[in-house]
Design a protein around this motif. Structure first.
Motif, PDB file in Angstrom:
ATOM      1  N   PHE A   1       0.918  -0.956  -0.154  1.00 15.41           N
ATOM      2  CA  PHE A   1      -0.354  -0.647  -0.159  1.00 15.41           C
ATOM      3  C   PHE A   1       0.729   1.101  -0.023  1.00 15.41           C
ATOM      4  N   PRO A   2       0.250   2.002  -0.512  1.00 11.92           N
ATOM      5  CA  PRO A   2       1.564   3.567  -0.728  1.00 11.92           C
ATOM      6  C   PRO A   2       1.160   4.486   0.044  1.00 11.92           C
ATOM      7  N   GLY A   3       2.249   4.753   1.271  1.00 12.67           N
ATOM      8  CA  GLY A   3       2.161   5.602   2.269  1.00 12.67           C
ATOM      9  C   GLY A   3       2.684   4.968   3.511  1.00 12.67           C
ATOM     10  N   ILE A   4       3.084   4.004   2.859  1.00 10.21           N
ATOM     11  CA  ILE A   4       3.618   3.158   4.246  1.00 10.21           C
ATOM     12  C   ILE A   4       5.173   2.916   3.867  1.00 10.21           C
ATOM     13  N   GLY A   5       5.674   3.284   5.353  1.00  9.70           N
ATOM     14  CA  GLY A   5       6.605   3.483   6.105  1.00  9.70           C
ATOM     15  C   GLY A   5       8.196   2.027   6.225  1.00  9.70           C
ATOM     16  N   SER A   6       7.061   1.743   7.164  1.00  9.21           N
ATOM     17  CA  SER A   6       7.939   0.352   7.583  1.00  9.21           C
ATOM     18  C   SER A   6       7.094  -0.762   8.518  1.00  9.21           C
ATOM     19  N   VAL A   7       6.890  -1.803   8.378  1.00  7.34           N
ATOM     20  CA  VAL A   7       6.526  -3.273   8.341  1.00  7.34           C
ATOM     21  C   VAL A   7       6.977  -3.762   9.096  1.00  7.34           C
ATOM     22  N   ARG A   8       7.064  -3.848  10.886  1.00  7.66           N
ATOM     23  CA  ARG A   8       7.696  -5.218  11.987  1.00  7.66           C
ATOM     24  C   ARG A   8       6.592  -6.103  12.132  1.00  7.66           C
TER      25      ARG A   8
ATOM     26  N   SER B   1       1.414 -22.243  24.273  1.00  6.79           N
ATOM     27  CA  SER B   1       0.912 -23.224  24.810  1.00  6.79           C
ATOM     28  C   SER B   1      -0.266 -22.043  25.573  1.00  6.79           C
ATOM     29  N   LEU B   2      -0.527 -20.862  24.765  1.00  6.24           N
ATOM     30  CA  LEU B   2      -1.699 -19.514  25.373  1.00  6.24           C
ATOM     31  C   LEU B   2      -1.498 -19.238  24.087  1.00  6.24           C
ATOM     32  N   PRO B   3      -3.383 -18.604  23.733  1.00  7.59           N
ATOM     33  CA  PRO B   3      -3.762 -18.111  23.114  1.00  7.59           C
ATOM     34  C   PRO B   3      -3.137 -16.601  22.467  1.00  7.59           C
ATOM     35  N   VAL B   4      -2.274 -16.493  22.839  1.00  3.70           N
ATOM     36  CA  VAL B   4      -1.761 -14.971  22.612  1.00  3.70           C
ATOM     37  C   VAL B   4      -1.735 -14.439  21.850  1.00  3.70           C
ATOM     38  N   PRO B   5      -3.119 -13.440  20.859  1.00  4.69           N
ATOM     39  CA  PRO B   5      -2.055 -12.711  20.164  1.00  4.69           C
ATOM     40  C   PRO B   5      -1.134 -12.301  19.506  1.00  4.69           C
ATOM     41  N   ARG B   6      -0.395 -12.187  17.893  1.00  3.24           N
ATOM     42  CA  ARG B   6       0.556 -11.158  17.930  1.00  3.24           C
ATOM     43  C   ARG B   6       0.138  -9.930  17.045  1.00  3.24           C
ATOM     44  N   LEU B   7       1.398  -8.983  16.965  1.00  7.33           N
ATOM     45  CA  LEU B   7       1.254  -7.563  16.863  1.00  7.33           C
ATOM     46  C   LEU B   7       1.733  -7.363  15.681  1.00  7.33           C
ATOM     47  N   ILE B   8       1.532  -6.831  14.504  1.00  8.28           N
ATOM     48  CA  ILE B   8       1.849  -5.880  13.351  1.00  8.28           C
ATOM     49  C   ILE B   8       2.396  -4.785  13.898  1.00  8.28           C
ATOM     50  N   GLN B   9       3.983  -3.772  13.789  1.00  4.10           N
ATOM     51  CA  GLN B   9       3.485  -2.480  14.276  1.00  4.10           C
ATOM     52  C   GLN B   9       3.913  -2.009  12.613  1.00  4.10           C
ATOM     53  N   ILE B  10       3.016  -0.909  12.268  1.00  2.00           N
ATOM     54  CA  ILE B  10       3.426  -0.083  10.576  1.00  2.00           C
ATOM     55  C   ILE B  10       3.494   1.107  11.273  1.00  2.00           C
ATOM     56  N   THR B  11       4.692   1.867  10.503  1.00  2.00           N
ATOM     57  CA  THR B  11       5.016   3.133  10.466  1.00  2.00           C
ATOM     58  C   THR B  11       4.805   3.954   9.512  1.00  2.00           C
ATOM     59  N   VAL B  12       3.755   4.917   9.315  1.00  2.00           N
ATOM     60  CA  VAL B  12       3.668   5.252   8.114  1.00  2.00           C
ATOM     61  C   VAL B  12       3.880   7.018   8.251  1.00  2.00           C
ATOM     62  N   ALA B  13       4.146   6.642   6.620  1.00  2.00           N
ATOM     63  CA  ALA B  13       5.320   7.776   6.370  1.00  2.00           C
ATOM     64  C   ALA B  13       4.776   9.059   5.638  1.00  2.00           C
ATOM     65  N   ASP B  14       3.420   8.715   4.964  1.00  2.00           N
ATOM     66  CA  ASP B  14       2.729   9.757   4.289  1.00  2.00           C
ATOM     67  C   ASP B  14       0.924   9.442   4.791  1.00  2.00           C
ATOM     68  N   PRO B  15      -0.069  10.264   5.719  1.00  2.00           N
ATOM     69  CA  PRO B  15      -0.989   9.395   6.332  1.00  2.00           C
ATOM     70  C   PRO B  15      -2.611   9.931   5.704  1.00  2.00           C
ATOM     71  N   ASP B  16      -1.834  10.772   4.871  1.00  2.00           N
ATOM     72  CA  ASP B  16      -2.617  11.638   3.046  1.00  2.00           C
ATOM     73  C   ASP B  16      -2.762  10.546   2.106  1.00  2.00           C
ATOM     74  N   LEU B  17      -1.619   9.509   1.692  1.00  2.00           N
ATOM     75  CA  LEU B  17      -1.853   8.499   0.819  1.00  2.00           C
ATOM     76  C   LEU B  17      -2.747   7.464   0.995  1.00  2.00           C
ATOM     77  N   LEU B  18      -2.273   7.258   2.040  1.00  2.00           N
ATOM     78  CA  LEU B  18      -2.740   5.946   2.778  1.00  2.00           C
ATOM     79  C   LEU B  18      -3.891   5.999   2.961  1.00  2.00           C
ATOM     80  N   ASP B  19      -5.106   4.929   1.866  1.00  2.00           N
ATOM     81  CA  ASP B  19      -6.164   4.249   2.632  1.00  2.00           C
ATOM     82  C   ASP B  19      -6.239   2.914   3.748  1.00  2.00           C
ATOM     83  N   LEU B  20      -6.752   3.338   4.564  1.00  2.00           N
ATOM     84  CA  LEU B  20      -7.182   3.128   6.011  1.00  2.00           C
ATOM     85  C   LEU B  20      -8.218   2.219   5.727  1.00  2.00           C
ATOM     86  N   SER B  21      -9.387   2.443   5.530  1.00  2.00           N
ATOM     87  CA  SER B  21      -9.951   1.927   5.291  1.00  2.00           C
ATOM     88  C   SER B  21     -10.163   0.872   4.258  1.00  2.00           C
ATOM     89  N   GLN B  22      -9.463   1.243   3.055  1.00  2.00           N
ATOM     90  CA  GLN B  22      -9.179  -0.404   1.935  1.00  2.00           C
ATOM     91  C   GLN B  22      -7.743  -1.482   2.779  1.00  2.00           C
TER      92      GLN B  22
END
Length: 349
Positions: free
Chosen positions: A130-137, A160-181
């Motif tokens: 997606f455009p506007g994304i800086g880094s994904v980790r 052994s635990l149902p622990v959810p995992r997290l992905i951290q996203i840094t947005v480079a340009d909030p105007d270009l990123l379409d969060l709903s899409q």
């Protein structure tokens, strides 16, 4: 001989037939009364005598004047402190919002029959397109344990635990990123994925910052209202102390605007003195707070305060607000005194 003596006597005496001439004075023009406070130039005094300057109606130095200056200084100091506090909270709220807008989190919940690591890789690869994304980790297991340690303790086994995992996203340009899409794409292609754009926290921060600003304006309104009442009482006291002078000026024809200007000039000076004193003290307090915050870096309390408000220092708009408060205090003091004088003179009429 007798004729010659008679001729000699009549030479020294005026004849009765000669008319007598009398000096006639020119009638003087009547002098019109001059209204006090009018803009007409005063007549010149014979002999180039200089007129003595008139003294002020209100004494420049009095106990009431010094007390009013102290009251105005205190009110100005409180108003400037309010401006500084609002400026600090507003800047901190803007920093929080900017940080939240530029960070997005993807949560991958464990689902039976699906490999979580594979779903994490799919989410990372999909997000990077997606455009506007800086880094994904994706957070590692150690980072996930450190997040859960305050609540679940040490020695956690994530398998052994149902622990959810997290992905951290840094947005480079909030105007270009379409969060709903991005959100809809993750829900369709990644099992157990959900997108958190921190919109709830952003709305709460905006509401909190707006409430702080409104509260600051309400406090300033109360401070200025108290100052106006103090000026009204001081003006009435000054008129009571100079009642004879004001009454004489009023009844001999002095205009109300002339008397009001004299009081306005007096209270404008008092307002400037008090406002500048309060503004200078408040600015010194802001600078001292900034220095103390910088020197106490590393302490637990200072670190928590910095984490909450960032650098606890008043920005340039805060100091411009202090200047505006000083100007507003002086103007309010002069206008209030003038209106109080005019209202009193109308009652006298």
């Amino acid at each position: 001989m007798e004729k010659d003596q008679n001729k000699s006597k009549t030479r020294g005496q005026p004849t009765s037939s000669a008319p007598k001439v009398r000096a006639v004075r020119k009638p003087s023009k009547p002098k019109l009364p001059v209204r006090i406070g009018s803009r007409k130039k005063p007549a010149k005094v014979e002999g180039d005598a200089k007129l003595r300057p008139t003294g002020p109606i209100v004494p420049p130095q009095s106990v009431a004047g010094r007390a009013l200056t102290l009251v105005v200084a205190i009110m100005s100091f409180l108003a400037c402190l309010t401006i500084g506090g609002v400026s600090i909270v507003w800047d901190a709220a803007n920093d929080w919002q900017n940080d939240l807008v530029r960070e997005v989190t993807i949560q991958i919940r464990p689902v039976d029959g699906f490999d979580m690591l594979r779903e994490i890789d799919k989410a990372v690869a999909l997000t990077q397109e997606f455009p506007g994304i800086g880094s994904v980790r994706a957070l590692s297991d150690d980072e996930t344990r450190s997040l859960l340690q305050p609540w679940l303790g040490e020695g956690l086994e994530l398998e052994s635990l149902p622990v959810p995992r997290l992905i951290q996203i840094t947005v480079a340009d909030p105007d270009l990123l379409d969060l709903s899409q991005l959100k809809s794409a993750l829900q369709q292609e990644v099992t157990g994925a959900s997108l958190d754009d921190h919109s709830v926290w952003t709305s709460r921060l905006s509401a909190m910052a707006g409430a702080v600003v409104l509260g600051g304006f309400a406090i300033m309104g109360l401070v200025f209202g108290s100052m106006v009442l103090s000026v009204v009482f001081a003006t009435q006291a000054a008129m009571a102390g100079n009642k004879d002078v004001v009454s004489v000026l009023h009844f001999v024809g002095a205009e109300d605007s002339f008397i009001a200007r004299e009081f306005q000039r007096h209270f404008l000076v008092l307002g400037l003195k008090g406002g500048i004193s309060g503004g200078v003290i408040a600015s010194g307090a802001f600078l001292l707070l900034d220095v103390m915050t910088r020197q106490s870096v590393g302490n637990a309390g200072s670190d928590q305060l910095s984490a909450l408000f960032g650098s606890v220092s008043v920005s340039l708009p805060g100091y411009l607000g202090v200047v505006a408060v000083v100007f507003l205090v002086a103007v309010l003091t002069a206008l209030t005194s003038g209106l109080a004088v005019k209202a009193h003179l109308k009652r006298v009429d």
